[in-house]
Design an enzyme around this catalytic site. Structure first.
Site: not given
Length: 291
Positions: A12, A118, A121-123
């Site tokens: 991402s 993290i 935000l990523e998934t």
């Protein structure tokens, strides 16, 4: 993947568009990529199972040409990814996995709030991992961008299959080839993903424990310091940048605002000047866009 440190590892994680696009016929390109995979030791059955029937994925190309990080302002982008709903979901998720996070922190020295940030935000805590076949997406990008990097990632994804960690059909992720809950590129998976229990191959798609431990392991291997600040204020003197026809002199303080510098070629294409530059103000410069 992790916006400040993981540009090379995650997906991402931001992948910069390029001006040059594919000129080589896809079948010819694919044959050359398959030959590279065989030369790297990938068994023939996996080469053909992975790429035997591939054609360019037009959805991947469309998304790659219109990345949100390059079409939205920072205010627009941050309002999408830092919503009150996501914050509330994060608190609820923390309550569910508090003991797991504590165990991972004990092993790797990375605090729970960093892993949660993290993960969110990523998934969105694993909810939005992407449903593209990673080898399909990476092959399309390698061809369309004429990119040796993405071609290497195709071979790394085949390596994951070859060593028995996951079948081709299970390698799912973003249109840029970033996989699983932490959005690791295949090369990062091979060097960094871990099974927290140690009893199986890393499952960064379905196992919260493996996904979170892999994030923490990435940071630990990169030299994470638990007591260091995440950012610091930096002042930079005004700098004149190289000039192109029609370009204007840009000051770092103007970058990112509604000014003539927003379209300045110096901003888009130049390396930062010597010295300590206010990093946040250069976050949209090619090569630093994930900061």
């Amino acid at each position: 993947m992790f916006r400040r440190m993981m540009l090379a590892g995650l997906g991402s994680a931001l992948v910069l568009p390029q001006a040059g696009r594919a000129a080589q016929p896809f079948p010819e390109f694919l044959a050359q990529l398959q030959a590279r995979a065989r030369a790297a030791g990938i068994p023939e059955r996996i080469v053909m199972a992975s790429t035997g029937n591939l054609t360019p994925n037009q959805d991947v190309i469309k998304l790659d040409h219109h990345q949100a990080e390059f079409t939205l302002t920072w205010a627009q982008y941050s309002s999408r990814v830092l919503s009150q709903t996501r914050i509330a979901n994060g608190k609820a998720k923390y309550a569910q996995v508090r003991s797991l996070l504590a165990a991972i922190t004990s092993r790797y020295g990375v605090s729970a709030d960093v892993m949660l940030g993290i993960w969110a935000l990523e998934t969105n805590f694993g909810a939005n991992q992407g449903d593209f076949n990673v080898i399909d997406a990476l092959t399309t990008l390698a061809w369309d961008r004429q990119s040796h990097y993405f071609g290497n990632e195709v071979i790394k994804a085949m390596t994951i299959v070859a060593r028995g960690d996951a079948p081709v059909a299970n390698l799912l992720g973003s249109y840029a080839g970033a996989m699983g809950q932490p959005q690791f590129m295949p090369s990062t998976y091979l060097t960094t993903a871990v099974s927290f229990s140690g009893n199986h191959a890393p499952d960064i798609w379905n196992s919260d424990a493996d996904a979170l431990a892999s994030m923490a392991n990435y940071l630990a291997k990169a030299g994470w310091q638990a007591d260091a600040p995440s950012s610091e204020p930096v002042l930079a003197r005004p700098v004149s940048m190289p000039r192109w026809p029609g370009a204007k002199t840009c000051r770092p303080s103007a970058i990112g605002k509604n000014s003539a510098c927003s379209a300045c070629p110096a901003r888009r294409s130049s390396p930062p000047p010597p010295g300590r530059l206010a990093v946040a103000r250069w976050r949209r410069r090619p090569g630093l866009s994930g900061l």
